[in-house]
Design a protein around this motif. Structure first.
Motif, short mmCIF file in Angstrom:
data_model
loop_
_atom_site.label_atom_id
_atom_site.label_comp_id
_atom_site.label_asym_id
_atom_site.label_seq_id
_atom_site.Cartn_x
_atom_site.Cartn_y
_atom_site.Cartn_z
N ILE A 116 18.75 71.88 -1.25
CA ILE A 116 19.65 72.12 -2.38
C ILE A 116 18.91 73.01 -3.35
CG2 ILE A 116 20.88 71.08 -4.30
CD1 ILE A 116 21.26 68.62 -2.54
N PHE A 117 19.58 74.08 -3.75
CA PHE A 117 19.04 75.05 -4.69
C PHE A 117 19.90 74.99 -5.95
CE2 PHE A 117 16.40 77.12 -1.51
CZ PHE A 117 17.05 76.78 -0.34
N PRO A 118 19.63 74.04 -6.85
CA PRO A 118 20.52 73.87 -8.01
C PRO A 118 20.64 75.11 -8.87
CG PRO A 118 18.85 72.14 -7.96
CD PRO A 118 18.52 73.11 -6.88
N PHE A 119 19.62 75.94 -8.85
CA PHE A 119 19.65 77.12 -9.71
C PHE A 119 20.31 78.32 -9.04
CE2 PHE A 119 15.42 75.43 -11.44
CZ PHE A 119 16.07 74.61 -12.33
N ALA A 120 20.58 78.22 -7.74
CA ALA A 120 21.11 79.36 -7.00
C ALA A 120 20.25 80.58 -7.33
CB ALA A 120 22.58 79.58 -7.32
N ASP A 121 20.86 81.67 -7.70
CA ASP A 121 20.10 82.87 -8.08
C ASP A 121 20.19 83.11 -9.58
OD1 ASP A 121 19.31 83.44 -5.45
OD2 ASP A 121 21.26 84.32 -5.02
N SER A 122 20.34 82.03 -10.34
CA SER A 122 20.53 82.19 -11.78
C SER A 122 19.23 82.53 -12.49
CB SER A 122 21.15 80.92 -12.37
OG SER A 122 20.33 79.81 -12.09
N GLY A 123 19.36 83.11 -13.66
CA GLY A 123 18.20 83.50 -14.46
C GLY A 123 17.61 82.31 -15.20
N ILE A 124 16.50 82.57 -15.88
CA ILE A 124 15.76 81.50 -16.54
C ILE A 124 16.59 80.77 -17.59
CG2 ILE A 124 14.67 82.99 -18.26
CD1 ILE A 124 12.13 81.19 -17.87
N TRP A 125 17.44 81.48 -18.34
CA TRP A 125 18.22 80.82 -19.40
C TRP A 125 19.27 79.90 -18.81
CZ3 TRP A 125 15.43 80.65 -23.34
CH2 TRP A 125 14.61 81.72 -23.71
N SER A 126 19.88 80.30 -17.71
CA SER A 126 20.83 79.41 -17.04
C SER A 126 20.12 78.17 -16.50
CB SER A 126 21.51 80.13 -15.88
OG SER A 126 22.30 81.17 -16.35
N ARG A 127 18.92 78.37 -15.96
CA ARG A 127 18.14 77.24 -15.45
C ARG A 127 17.80 76.27 -16.58
NH1 ARG A 127 13.68 80.03 -11.43
NH2 ARG A 127 15.18 81.25 -10.22
N LEU A 128 17.30 76.82 -17.69
CA LEU A 128 16.94 75.97 -18.83
C LEU A 128 18.16 75.20 -19.34
CD1 LEU A 128 14.54 78.37 -20.74
CD2 LEU A 128 13.94 76.14 -19.78
N SER A 129 19.29 75.87 -19.43
CA SER A 129 20.52 75.24 -19.89
C SER A 129 20.93 74.10 -18.97
CB SER A 129 21.63 76.28 -19.87
OG SER A 129 22.18 76.46 -21.09
N TRP A 130 20.93 74.37 -17.68
CA TRP A 130 21.31 73.36 -16.69
C TRP A 130 20.38 72.16 -16.78
CZ3 TRP A 130 19.02 70.98 -12.49
CH2 TRP A 130 19.87 70.30 -11.63
N LEU A 131 19.06 72.41 -16.81
CA LEU A 131 18.08 71.33 -16.88
C LEU A 131 18.25 70.51 -18.16
CD1 LEU A 131 15.06 73.28 -15.46
CD2 LEU A 131 16.00 71.18 -14.46
N GLN A 132 18.47 71.20 -19.29
CA GLN A 132 18.64 70.48 -20.56
C GLN A 132 19.84 69.55 -20.49
OE1 GLN A 132 16.32 70.68 -23.01
NE2 GLN A 132 17.40 68.93 -23.88
N ARG A 133 20.96 70.05 -19.96
CA ARG A 133 22.15 69.18 -19.83
C ARG A 133 21.85 67.98 -18.94
NH1 ARG A 133 24.66 74.03 -18.95
NH2 ARG A 133 24.84 73.59 -16.73
N GLU A 134 21.15 68.22 -17.84
CA GLU A 134 20.89 67.15 -16.88
C GLU A 134 19.93 66.08 -17.41
OE1 GLU A 134 22.43 66.48 -14.05
OE2 GLU A 134 23.71 68.19 -14.52
N ILE A 135 18.91 66.50 -18.16
CA ILE A 135 17.95 65.50 -18.64
C ILE A 135 18.48 64.76 -19.88
CG2 ILE A 135 15.92 66.53 -17.58
CD1 ILE A 135 15.18 67.79 -20.22
N GLU A 136 19.45 65.34 -20.58
CA GLU A 136 20.04 64.67 -21.74
C GLU A 136 21.12 63.68 -21.33
OE1 GLU A 136 21.39 67.81 -24.29
OE2 GLU A 136 19.42 68.04 -25.22
N GLU A 137 21.78 63.96 -20.19
CA GLU A 137 22.87 63.11 -19.73
C GLU A 137 22.30 61.85 -19.09
OE1 GLU A 137 26.07 64.06 -16.50
OE2 GLU A 137 26.20 65.52 -18.15
N PRO A 138 22.84 60.67 -19.42
CA PRO A 138 22.34 59.44 -18.77
C PRO A 138 22.60 59.48 -17.28
CG PRO A 138 24.17 58.97 -20.29
CD PRO A 138 23.92 60.44 -20.34
N SER A 139 21.63 58.96 -16.50
CA SER A 139 21.79 58.99 -15.03
C SER A 139 22.62 57.82 -14.56
CB SER A 139 20.44 58.98 -14.36
OG SER A 139 19.66 57.89 -14.79
#
Length: 139
Positions: A116-139
């Motif tokens: 699984i490549f969660p970032f696909a071919d996205s740039g660093i800002w998209s990666r940071l955004s995605w990671l921030q949403r994921e770590i802030e959201e309760p699992s």
């Protein structure tokens, strides 16, 4: 199943199997010896690590300065470590929180694993955004 799209942590939880994230290191480092979580200072590394800790096991090494043969040796070492840890079963899901230089040497050696490549071919800002949403959201 090789997914090259942005997926959520919730989607990852629904995928059966042991999940292992490979997190790329970064050039921004502390000026003193420290544990990896305090040594690598970039926001991308910190968020990738926070995400990986939530879902996966940690592994660290920078491949940026390695030549092709050294990367192939690294790939063989990773495979040996995965074998020792019982992670060669095709049910293991590899979550690539890395750039191409990290996954390229391993993909051909691990054809039966799900990647699984969660970032696909996205740039660093998209990666940071995605990671921030994921770590802030309760699992």
């Amino acid at each position: 199943m090789n997914q090259r799209k942005l997926v959520s942590g919730r989607e990852l939880q629904d995928i059966p199997g042991i999940k292992v994230a490979l997190v790329a290191c970064c050039p921004l480092k502390a000026d003193h010896p420290a544990r990896p979580d305090r040594f690598y200072l970039s926001p991308l590394f910190q968020r990738s690590l926070a995400f990986a800790k939530r879902y996966c096991h940690r592994y660290e090494l920078s491949l940026a300065a390695l030549g092709k043969q050294q990367r192939q040796r690294w790939a063989r070492l990773v495979i040996e470590q995965m074998k020792s840890a019982g992670l060669m079963d095709p049910s293991v899901v590899l979550i690539w929180l890395t750039g191409q230089s990290y996954c390229k040497p391993l993909l051909s050696i691990l054809p039966t694993h799900r990647h699984i490549f969660p970032f696909a071919d996205s740039g660093i800002w998209s990666r940071l955004s995605w990671l921030q949403r994921e770590i802030e959201e309760p699992s």
